[in-house]
Design an enzyme around this catalytic site. Structure first.
Site, PDB file in Angstrom:
ATOM      1  N   ASP A 111       0.855  -1.183   0.000  1.00 48.76           N
ATOM      2  CA  ASP A 111       0.000   0.000   0.000  1.00 48.76           C
ATOM      3  C   ASP A 111       0.896   1.240   0.000  1.00 48.76           C
ATOM      4  O   ASP A 111       2.090   1.156   0.329  1.00 48.76           O
ATOM      5  CB  ASP A 111      -0.950   0.000   1.202  1.00 48.76           C
ATOM      6  CG  ASP A 111      -2.252   0.757   0.903  1.00 48.76           C
ATOM      7  OD1 ASP A 111      -2.320   1.441  -0.135  1.00 48.76           O
ATOM      8  OD2 ASP A 111      -3.198   0.647   1.708  1.00 48.76           O
ATOM      9  N   ASP A 112       0.293   2.379  -0.383  1.00 48.66           N
ATOM     10  CA  ASP A 112       1.102   3.605  -0.403  1.00 48.66           C
ATOM     11  C   ASP A 112       1.445   4.057   1.010  1.00 48.66           C
ATOM     12  O   ASP A 112       2.561   4.487   1.273  1.00 48.66           O
ATOM     13  CB  ASP A 112       0.404   4.725  -1.206  1.00 48.66           C
ATOM     14  CG  ASP A 112      -1.053   4.954  -0.805  1.00 48.66           C
ATOM     15  OD1 ASP A 112      -1.557   4.249   0.096  1.00 48.66           O
ATOM     16  OD2 ASP A 112      -1.688   5.843  -1.398  1.00 48.66           O
ATOM     17  N   ASP A 115      -1.952   4.636   7.917  1.00 49.93           N
ATOM     18  CA  ASP A 115      -2.248   5.805   8.753  1.00 49.93           C
ATOM     19  C   ASP A 115      -2.772   5.326  10.106  1.00 49.93           C
ATOM     20  O   ASP A 115      -2.008   5.125  11.058  1.00 49.93           O
ATOM     21  CB  ASP A 115      -3.239   6.713   8.022  1.00 49.93           C
ATOM     22  CG  ASP A 115      -3.465   8.035   8.723  1.00 49.93           C
ATOM     23  OD1 ASP A 115      -3.435   8.070   9.958  1.00 49.93           O
ATOM     24  OD2 ASP A 115      -3.694   9.058   8.055  1.00 49.93           O
TER      25      ASP A 115
HETATM   26  O1  LIG Z   1      -4.298   3.136   7.709  1.00 53.36           O
HETATM   27  P1  LIG Z   1      -5.633   3.692   7.295  1.00 53.36           P
HETATM   28  O2  LIG Z   1      -6.158   4.725   8.249  1.00 53.36           O
HETATM   29  O3  LIG Z   1      -6.628   2.633   6.969  1.00 53.36           O
HETATM   30  O4  LIG Z   1      -5.400   4.574   5.976  1.00 53.36           O
HETATM   31  C1  LIG Z   1      -4.536   4.190   4.921  1.00 53.36           C
HETATM   32  C2  LIG Z   1      -5.310   3.930   3.666  1.00 53.36           C
HETATM   33  O5  LIG Z   1      -6.056   5.118   3.305  1.00 53.36           O
HETATM   34  C3  LIG Z   1      -5.781   5.463   1.950  1.00 53.36           C
HETATM   35  O6  LIG Z   1      -6.617   4.784   1.058  1.00 53.36           O
HETATM   36  P2  LIG Z   1      -8.141   5.179   0.804  1.00 53.36           P
HETATM   37  O7  LIG Z   1      -9.005   4.219   1.581  1.00 53.36           O
HETATM   38  O8  LIG Z   1      -8.326   6.631   1.081  1.00 53.36           O
HETATM   39  O9  LIG Z   1      -8.415   4.880  -0.724  1.00 53.36           O
HETATM   40  P3  LIG Z   1      -7.567   5.045  -2.056  1.00 53.36           P
HETATM   41  O10 LIG Z   1      -6.300   4.255  -1.896  1.00 53.36           O
HETATM   42  O11 LIG Z   1      -8.462   4.487  -3.097  1.00 53.36           O
HETATM   43  O12 LIG Z   1      -7.295   6.517  -2.239  1.00 53.36           O
HETATM   44  C4  LIG Z   1      -4.358   4.951   1.734  1.00 53.36           C
HETATM   45  O13 LIG Z   1      -4.125   4.715   0.338  1.00 53.36           O
HETATM   46  C5  LIG Z   1      -4.353   3.653   2.516  1.00 53.36           C
HETATM   47  O14 LIG Z   1      -4.854   2.578   1.746  1.00 53.36           O
HETATM   48  O1  HPA Z   2      -2.133  11.220   4.889  1.00 50.10           O
HETATM   49  C1  HPA Z   2      -2.868  10.700   4.009  1.00 50.10           C
HETATM   50  N1  HPA Z   2      -2.787  11.072   2.693  1.00 50.10           N
HETATM   51  C2  HPA Z   2      -3.575  10.538   1.725  1.00 50.10           C
HETATM   52  N2  HPA Z   2      -4.500   9.603   1.975  1.00 50.10           N
HETATM   53  C3  HPA Z   2      -4.636   9.169   3.262  1.00 50.10           C
HETATM   54  N3  HPA Z   2      -5.477   8.244   3.776  1.00 50.10           N
HETATM   55  C4  HPA Z   2      -5.255   8.188   5.088  1.00 50.10           C
HETATM   56  N4  HPA Z   2      -4.257   9.043   5.446  1.00 50.10           N
HETATM   57  C5  HPA Z   2      -3.859   9.695   4.307  1.00 50.10           C
HETATM   58 MG   LIG Z   3      -5.590   3.253  -0.203  1.00 48.09          MG
END
Ligand SMILES: O=P(O)(O)OC[C@H]1O[C@H](OP(=O)(O)OP(=O)(O)O)[C@H](O)[C@@H]1O
Ligand code: HPA
Ligand SMILES: [Mg+2]
Length: 176
Positions: A111-112, A115
């Site tokens: 994952d990127d 959080d």
């Molecule tokens: O540790 P957490 O609090 O769960 O947050 C982290 C996740 O939140 C974001 O994804 P998001 O669900 O916003 O979707 P996306 O990747 O499609 O933008 C990010 O890319 C992680 O996958």
């Molecule tokens: O810091 C952040 N950046 C982008 N997306 C996210 N989703 C949870 N935390 C973050």
């Molecule tokens: Mg995500």
């Protein structure tokens, strides 16, 4: 901390990641993971957590010469009444191939960022033997990730290149 926190000035507590930086940090993550798979150091497959995990997963798959790449889609929901009792829950919208995954042994899940750790917590329950790697990690989520590259404070919002565009900004001290 959310992207739209009204108490934060635009240049404060925002960590802006360019495509170039994302490429370098993802390569650094690939370097760290290279040779650490259970099968003579190799990984059986890479699974990207959509959507943010797909960019680093592509770069890592290229560096580690992994051709089998699948995805898992996790969506977070905010439930609860007032702000204080809001809870975040995650749900799997799309699963990777069942036969490929097993209990996760030999699978690299990317994952990127992590959080709160909610997303990885859910995926870990499903594949306890997988290896979990993110490019960025905030302190709350760190226990959920096996390998990451850059730690970022909990009150910092990370802005990814796919969420941004180049535009004019006023100098901090304004113009005459
Ligand atoms: O540790 P957490 O609090 O769960 O947050 C982290 C996740 O939140 C974001 O994804 P998001 O669900 O916003 O979707 P996306 O990747 O499609 O933008 C990010 O890319 C992680 O996958
Ligand atoms: O810091 C952040 N950046 C982008 N997306 C996210 N989703 C949870 N935390 C973050
Ligand atoms: Mg995500």
């Amino acid at each position: 901390m959310t992207a739209k926190d009204p108490n934060r000035l635009p240049h404060e507590k925002g960590f802006h990641i360019s495509w170039d930086q994302m490429h370098r940090d993802s390569r650094a993550l690939a370097w760290r993971l290279d040779g650490r798979g259970p099968d003579d150091g190799a990984w059986r497959a890479i699974v990207a957590i959509t959507r943010g995990g797909m960019a680093p997963a592509m770069i890592i798959a290229r560096e580690l010469d992994v051709r089998t790449v699948d995805t898992i889609s996790v969506k977070s929901y905010h439930s609860g009444g007032g702000k204080a009792d809001q809870r975040s829950e995650a749900k799997v919208l799309k699963s990777p191939d069942k036969e490929l995954m097993g209990d996760g042994t030999g699978i690299l899940i990317i994952d990127d960022l992590v959080d709160s750790g909610k997303t990885l917590e859910l995926v870990r329950e499903l594949y306890p033997n997988a290896h979990f790697a993110t490019v960025y990690a905030k302190p709350k989520g760190e226990p959920m990730v096996d390998t990451f590259i850059t730690g970022v404070s909990q009150d910092t919002w990370i802005f990814f290149p796919w969420d941004m565009a180049l535009q004019y900004v006023e100098p901090y001290r304004g113009t005459d």
